[in-house]
Design a protein around this motif. Structure first.
Motif, PDB file in Angstrom:
ATOM      1  N   ARG A 187       0.837  -1.196   0.000  1.00 15.79           N
ATOM      2  CA  ARG A 187       0.000   0.000   0.000  1.00 15.79           C
ATOM      3  C   ARG A 187       0.870   1.243   0.000  1.00 15.79           C
ATOM      4  NH1 ARG A 187      -3.709   2.549   4.808  1.00 15.79           N
ATOM      5  NH2 ARG A 187      -1.935   3.969   4.934  1.00 15.79           N
ATOM      6  N   LYS A 188       0.495   2.193  -0.808  1.00 16.01           N
ATOM      7  CA  LYS A 188       1.184   3.469  -0.790  1.00 16.01           C
ATOM      8  C   LYS A 188       0.557   4.340   0.293  1.00 16.01           C
ATOM      9  CE  LYS A 188       2.359   3.475  -5.706  1.00 16.01           C
ATOM     10  NZ  LYS A 188       2.197   4.186  -7.008  1.00 16.01           N
ATOM     11  N   GLU A 189       1.302   5.294   0.741  1.00 12.36           N
ATOM     12  CA  GLU A 189       0.806   6.234   1.748  1.00 12.36           C
ATOM     13  C   GLU A 189      -0.474   6.894   1.245  1.00 12.36           C
ATOM     14  OE1 GLU A 189       3.979   6.064   4.719  1.00 12.36           O
ATOM     15  OE2 GLU A 189       1.979   6.931   4.698  1.00 12.36           O
ATOM     16  N   GLY A 190      -1.498   6.965   2.098  1.00  8.12           N
ATOM     17  CA  GLY A 190      -2.729   7.654   1.743  1.00  8.12           C
ATOM     18  C   GLY A 190      -3.706   6.837   0.910  1.00  8.12           C
ATOM     19  N   GLN A 191      -3.390   5.588   0.691  1.00  7.12           N
ATOM     20  CA  GLN A 191      -4.225   4.743  -0.165  1.00  7.12           C
ATOM     21  C   GLN A 191      -5.089   3.821   0.685  1.00  7.12           C
ATOM     22  OE1 GLN A 191      -1.986   1.844  -2.530  1.00  7.12           O
ATOM     23  NE2 GLN A 191      -2.882   2.724  -4.366  1.00  7.12           N
ATOM     24  N   ASN A 192      -6.314   3.564   0.231  1.00  9.27           N
ATOM     25  CA  ASN A 192      -7.149   2.534   0.851  1.00  9.27           C
ATOM     26  C   ASN A 192      -6.889   1.198   0.156  1.00  9.27           C
ATOM     27  OD1 ASN A 192      -8.254   4.656   2.234  1.00  9.27           O
ATOM     28  ND2 ASN A 192     -10.299   4.463   1.363  1.00  9.27           N
TER      29      ASN A 192
ATOM     30  N   LYS B  39      -2.688   4.802  10.470  1.00 11.73           N
ATOM     31  CA  LYS B  39      -1.354   5.382  10.300  1.00 11.73           C
ATOM     32  C   LYS B  39      -0.233   4.366  10.288  1.00 11.73           C
ATOM     33  CE  LYS B  39      -3.114   9.362   9.952  1.00 11.73           C
ATOM     34  NZ  LYS B  39      -3.312   9.867   8.562  1.00 11.73           N
TER      35      LYS B  39
ATOM     36  N   THR C 170      -8.035   1.831   5.693  1.00 13.02           N
ATOM     37  CA  THR C 170      -8.167   3.176   5.140  1.00 13.02           C
ATOM     38  C   THR C 170      -6.902   4.001   5.372  1.00 13.02           C
ATOM     39  OG1 THR C 170      -9.036   4.310   7.081  1.00 13.02           O
ATOM     40  CG2 THR C 170     -10.604   3.015   5.767  1.00 13.02           C
ATOM     41  N   SER C 171      -6.875   5.148   4.745  1.00 10.72           N
ATOM     42  CA  SER C 171      -5.726   6.046   4.902  1.00 10.72           C
ATOM     43  C   SER C 171      -5.637   6.599   6.324  1.00 10.72           C
ATOM     44  CB  SER C 171      -5.810   7.194   3.905  1.00 10.72           C
ATOM     45  OG  SER C 171      -7.036   7.887   4.061  1.00 10.72           O
TER      46      SER C 171
END
Lengths: 111, 113
Positions: free
Chosen positions: A13-18, A83, A79-80
């Protein structure tokens, strides 16, 4: 072939991705569970569902969401807002008066 | 509140030695108790379970566990450990009706030849 199928086995998963983890069962069990596993912390309950269209938060539900539209399926969305999502995720099912049966897990990594 | 405590994080034993893994639980009703084993990167496999009746339960791979209500304990034992028993072991507690199932933090077992 009866059992629980989790997919994918590995997920990035990339940062900020669901991202959504899949869990399917053909054991006809009412209850389904999602656990998160981190080293030294055991299995922590994220969400569980005892019946279609109903689910309850576990101990660490923040940043996660689930749905239970079919008895066979209990997908988990990371979800994004979560953290620190890097972990091993386990899905389980349970019938009345039985033990829990586990899938093989999904390892989620943030890149 | 429902909880499980496994006080031993890591145990090391020699092959052939006896083993006891401790589990204490807190549960407001009659508990359903479980021991699971996990190999690295895999799901959990049930070793044994206690629902009612005889407080000494037998499981797979030569494991047994004893339910002691007065001590709120469900300790896992094996008389002679094999190298293949090296894994992580989890104790869990829940009720009978497909409800919340809570796990302990696990005990990692290392076996030396």
């Amino acid at each position: 072939d009866g059992g629980i199928t989790q997919s994918p086995k590995y997920l990035f998963r990339k940062e900020g991705q669901n991202v959504t983890l899949s869990c399917e069962q053909n054991l006809n069990h009412d209850a389904m569970y999602w656990y998160r596993q981190d080293p030294g912390q055991g299995l922590r309950l994220i969400y569980y569902s005892q019946i279609v269209n109903d689910f309850q938060k576990g101990d660490i539900a923040e940043g996660y969401s689930v749905s239970r539209e079919k008895k066979e399926s209990f997908p988990l969305t990371v979800t994004s807002a979560q953290k620190n999502p890097t972990a091993f995720y386990l899905c389980a099912t349970r019938g009345r008066f039985t033990e829990a049966f586990f899938g093989q897990g999904t390892r989620l990594t943030v890149v | 509140a429902q909880s499980v405590t496994q006080p031993d994080i890591h145990i090391t034993v020699s092959e052939g030695a006896s083993l006891e893994l401790r589990c204490n639980y807190s549960y407001g009703a009659t508990p359903y108790l479980f021991w699971y084993v996990q190999s690295p990167g895999q799901g959990l496999q049930l070793l044994l379970k206690y629902f009612s009746g005889d407080t000494l339960v037998q499981g797979i791979k030569g494991f047994e566990a004893e339910f002691k209500r007065s001590q709120s304990s469900f300790n896992l034992r094996k008389p002679s450990v094999h190298w293949s028993d090296a894994a992580e072991y989890f104790c869990a507690v829940g009720g009978p009706f497909s409800d919340k199932l809570i796990f302990g933090t696990g005990t990692r077992l290392q076996v030396f030849p």
